[in-house]
Design a protein around this motif. Structure first.
Motif, PDB file in Angstrom:
ATOM      1  N   GLY A  21       0.793  -1.219   0.000  1.00  0.00           N
ATOM      2  CA  GLY A  21       0.000   0.000   0.000  1.00  0.00           C
ATOM      3  C   GLY A  21       0.828   1.273   0.000  1.00  0.00           C
ATOM      4  O   GLY A  21       0.297   2.373  -0.148  1.00  0.00           O
ATOM      5  N   GLY A  22       2.140   1.131   0.186  1.00  0.00           N
ATOM      6  CA  GLY A  22       3.038   2.285   0.096  1.00  0.00           C
ATOM      7  C   GLY A  22       3.075   3.179   1.310  1.00  0.00           C
ATOM      8  O   GLY A  22       3.760   4.207   1.291  1.00  0.00           O
ATOM      9  N   GLY A  23       2.370   2.822   2.381  1.00  0.00           N
ATOM     10  CA  GLY A  23       2.306   3.738   3.514  1.00  0.00           C
ATOM     11  C   GLY A  23       3.410   3.586   4.526  1.00  0.00           C
ATOM     12  O   GLY A  23       3.756   4.534   5.227  1.00  0.00           O
ATOM     13  N   ALA A  24       3.964   2.376   4.631  1.00  0.00           N
ATOM     14  CA  ALA A  24       4.990   2.111   5.641  1.00  0.00           C
ATOM     15  C   ALA A  24       6.085   1.266   4.999  1.00  0.00           C
ATOM     16  O   ALA A  24       6.224   1.208   3.779  1.00  0.00           O
ATOM     17  N   GLY A  25       6.911   0.620   5.841  1.00  0.00           N
ATOM     18  CA  GLY A  25       7.935  -0.274   5.330  1.00  0.00           C
ATOM     19  C   GLY A  25       8.951   0.412   4.438  1.00  0.00           C
ATOM     20  O   GLY A  25       9.256   1.597   4.589  1.00  0.00           O
ATOM     21  N   LEU A  26       9.477  -0.366   3.492  1.00  0.00           N
ATOM     22  CA  LEU A  26      10.503   0.146   2.584  1.00  0.00           C
ATOM     23  C   LEU A  26      10.045   1.396   1.837  1.00  0.00           C
ATOM     24  O   LEU A  26      10.839   2.309   1.585  1.00  0.00           O
ATOM     25  N   GLN A  27       8.770   1.412   1.497  1.00  0.00           N
ATOM     26  CA  GLN A  27       8.265   2.540   0.713  1.00  0.00           C
ATOM     27  C   GLN A  27       8.320   3.832   1.526  1.00  0.00           C
ATOM     28  O   GLN A  27       8.718   4.887   1.014  1.00  0.00           O
ATOM     29  N   ALA A  28       7.919   3.774   2.794  1.00  0.00           N
ATOM     30  CA  ALA A  28       8.000   4.960   3.652  1.00  0.00           C
ATOM     31  C   ALA A  28       9.452   5.357   3.888  1.00  0.00           C
ATOM     32  O   ALA A  28       9.790   6.548   3.919  1.00  0.00           O
ATOM     33  N   ASP A  29      10.319   4.356   4.066  1.00  0.00           N
ATOM     34  CA  ASP A  29      11.733   4.646   4.266  1.00  0.00           C
ATOM     35  C   ASP A  29      12.319   5.398   3.078  1.00  0.00           C
ATOM     36  O   ASP A  29      12.968   6.442   3.223  1.00  0.00           O
ATOM     37  N   LEU A  30      12.100   4.865   1.884  1.00  0.00           N
ATOM     38  CA  LEU A  30      12.692   5.480   0.691  1.00  0.00           C
ATOM     39  C   LEU A  30      12.114   6.867   0.433  1.00  0.00           C
ATOM     40  O   LEU A  30      12.832   7.785   0.014  1.00  0.00           O
ATOM     41  N   ARG A  31      10.819   7.022   0.672  1.00  0.00           N
ATOM     42  CA  ARG A  31      10.185   8.333   0.493  1.00  0.00           C
ATOM     43  C   ARG A  31      10.835   9.356   1.431  1.00  0.00           C
ATOM     44  O   ARG A  31      11.141  10.485   1.042  1.00  0.00           O
ATOM     45  N   THR A  32      11.053   8.953   2.680  1.00  0.00           N
ATOM     46  CA  THR A  32      11.649   9.852   3.662  1.00  0.00           C
ATOM     47  C   THR A  32      13.103  10.155   3.324  1.00  0.00           C
ATOM     48  O   THR A  32      13.551  11.316   3.394  1.00  0.00           O
ATOM     49  N   LEU A  33      13.862   9.132   2.969  1.00  0.00           N
ATOM     50  CA  LEU A  33      15.273   9.336   2.647  1.00  0.00           C
ATOM     51  C   LEU A  33      15.442  10.278   1.465  1.00  0.00           C
ATOM     52  O   LEU A  33      16.320  11.149   1.468  1.00  0.00           O
ATOM     53  N   PHE A  34      14.583  10.121   0.461  1.00  0.00           N
ATOM     54  CA  PHE A  34      14.636  11.030  -0.687  1.00  0.00           C
ATOM     55  C   PHE A  34      14.354  12.466  -0.253  1.00  0.00           C
ATOM     56  O   PHE A  34      15.070  13.401  -0.632  1.00  0.00           O
ATOM     57  N   ALA A  35      13.313  12.633   0.573  1.00  0.00           N
ATOM     58  CA  ALA A  35      12.964  13.984   1.030  1.00  0.00           C
ATOM     59  C   ALA A  35      14.073  14.594   1.881  1.00  0.00           C
ATOM     60  O   ALA A  35      14.194  15.828   1.946  1.00  0.00           O
ATOM     61  N   CYS A  36      14.875  13.750   2.512  1.00  0.00           N
ATOM     62  CA  CYS A  36      15.978  14.232   3.356  1.00  0.00           C
ATOM     63  C   CYS A  36      17.287  14.360   2.588  1.00  0.00           C
ATOM     64  O   CYS A  36      18.326  14.669   3.180  1.00  0.00           O
ATOM     65  N   GLY A  37      17.250  14.106   1.291  1.00  0.00           N
ATOM     66  CA  GLY A  37      18.418  14.363   0.458  1.00  0.00           C
ATOM     67  C   GLY A  37      19.501  13.318   0.513  1.00  0.00           C
ATOM     68  O   GLY A  37      20.673  13.620   0.252  1.00  0.00           O
ATOM     69  N   VAL A  38      19.137  12.061   0.826  1.00  0.00           N
ATOM     70  CA  VAL A  38      20.130  11.000   0.828  1.00  0.00           C
ATOM     71  C   VAL A  38      19.709   9.886  -0.122  1.00  0.00           C
ATOM     72  O   VAL A  38      18.542   9.790  -0.517  1.00  0.00           O
ATOM     73  N   HIS A  39      20.678   9.046  -0.497  1.00  0.00           N
ATOM     74  CA  HIS A  39      20.416   7.930  -1.404  1.00  0.00           C
ATOM     75  C   HIS A  39      19.980   6.716  -0.602  1.00  0.00           C
ATOM     76  O   HIS A  39      20.708   6.241   0.268  1.00  0.00           O
ATOM     77  N   GLY A  40      18.790   6.204  -0.871  1.00  0.00           N
ATOM     78  CA  GLY A  40      18.260   5.058  -0.151  1.00  0.00           C
ATOM     79  C   GLY A  40      18.514   3.747  -0.875  1.00  0.00           C
ATOM     80  O   GLY A  40      18.396   3.668  -2.100  1.00  0.00           O
ATOM     81  N   MET A  41      18.877   2.718  -0.104  1.00  0.00           N
ATOM     82  CA  MET A  41      19.113   1.375  -0.629  1.00  0.00           C
ATOM     83  C   MET A  41      18.335   0.387   0.224  1.00  0.00           C
ATOM     84  O   MET A  41      17.997   0.696   1.369  1.00  0.00           O
ATOM     85  N   THR A  42      18.076  -0.808  -0.314  1.00  0.00           N
ATOM     86  CA  THR A  42      17.191  -1.724   0.395  1.00  0.00           C
ATOM     87  C   THR A  42      17.741  -3.141   0.469  1.00  0.00           C
ATOM     88  O   THR A  42      18.392  -3.627  -0.452  1.00  0.00           O
TER      89      THR A  42
END
Length: 267
Positions: free
Chosen positions: A17-38
């Motif tokens: 659903g995109g609300g939590a988990g990896l999707q929330a992590d990557l969304r936040t990391l992008f907004a904080c200006g860092v490169h997200g990996m999983t």
């Protein structure tokens, strides 16, 4: 050309659903200006109404993802989310002994938003004995505190007792989140390093859309640890970030919507 941004690895499950988990992590990391990996630990079947199923990734594949990323790209900070089983936790701990991921944040996803236990007892024990001693910071909510320590937090004083009990399990820092202390008119998080307590107060919003708030907080903290900030500095940033994300939360589907880090992109 801009240089390579800080790199953060999230070891967690996927939320369809995109609300939590990896999707929330990557969304936040992008907004904080860092490169997200999983490193994907599980694939869930879920939407705004709840989780109806999940499939675990084989533990050796979880470990291989961590090692592949760390050995080539490099990791400036890492966090965990849903780890699903004792076998996966053991695999993560083994990988962390073989590669360097920098500051390591454990968000012990052990309880649902309704307080139901999500990890079997053996997985909870693996969290305590294998990951907490390796953690720079652990960030449990109050239901997770209860499952991990047996302490029922009913007051701010109880939050301090819980922080001490959690610190005794081995992490360098503990952040006991107070979002589920519903009768408190403010939302107090308690940070503890084994000697000193730091209290971080924030407003309590009357909203139901709080899906992914824990993921968002831990990821925002990681984004600053990856830049070399101290744990208190990173936690203060994360606290402010998640407060703003809760204020910007939006409805999604027929159930609980997500907190939104998109506020940072809009202004």
């Amino acid at each position: 050309m801009a240089g390579t941004p800080p790199r953060v690895l999230t070891i967690a499950g996927s939320d369809s659903g995109g609300g939590a988990g990896l999707q929330a992590d990557l969304r936040t990391l992008f907004a904080c200006g860092v490169h997200g990996m999983t490193a994907v630990t599980a694939v869930t079947v879920q939407n705004s109404l709840g989780v109806t199923g999940f499939t675990e990734i084989p533990p050796e594949v979880v470990a291989a993802q961590i090692e592949a990323v760390a050995s080539d790209i490099g990791v400036n900070a890492a966090k965990t989310g849903m780890l699903a089983s004792a076998a996966i936790i053991e695999a993560v701990a083994g990988a962390l002994d073989r590669v360097d991921v920098g500051p390591f944040v454990v968000d012990p996803v052990a309880a649902s938003m309704h307080g139901d236990q999500l990890l079997a007892d053996e997985a909870l024990d693996a969290l305590r004995t294998l990951l907490f001693p390796r953690a720079t910071l652990v960030t449990p909510n109050l239901d997770e505190v209860r499952l991990i320590t047996g302490i029922e937090v009913r007051s701010r004083a109880d939050q301090r007792k819980a922080a001490e009990a959690l610190h005794a399990l081995g992490p360098r820092w503990v952040l006991v989140k107070g979002g589920h202390l519903w009768h408190d008119p403010e939302c107090l998080d308690v940070l503890f390093d084994g000697e000193e307590f730091t209290e971080l107060l924030g407003p309590r919003y009357d909203v139901k859309h709080t899906h992914g708030s824990g993921d968002t907080l831990a990821s925002a903290i990681c984004s600053r640890l990856a830049r070399g900030e101290s744990v208190p500095e990173a936690v203060r940033f994360g606290k402010d970030f998640v407060v703003r994300s809760v204020a910007a939360a939006y409805p999604l589907g027929g159930g609980v919507g997500p907190v939104s880090p998109l506020w940072r992109l809009e202004g």
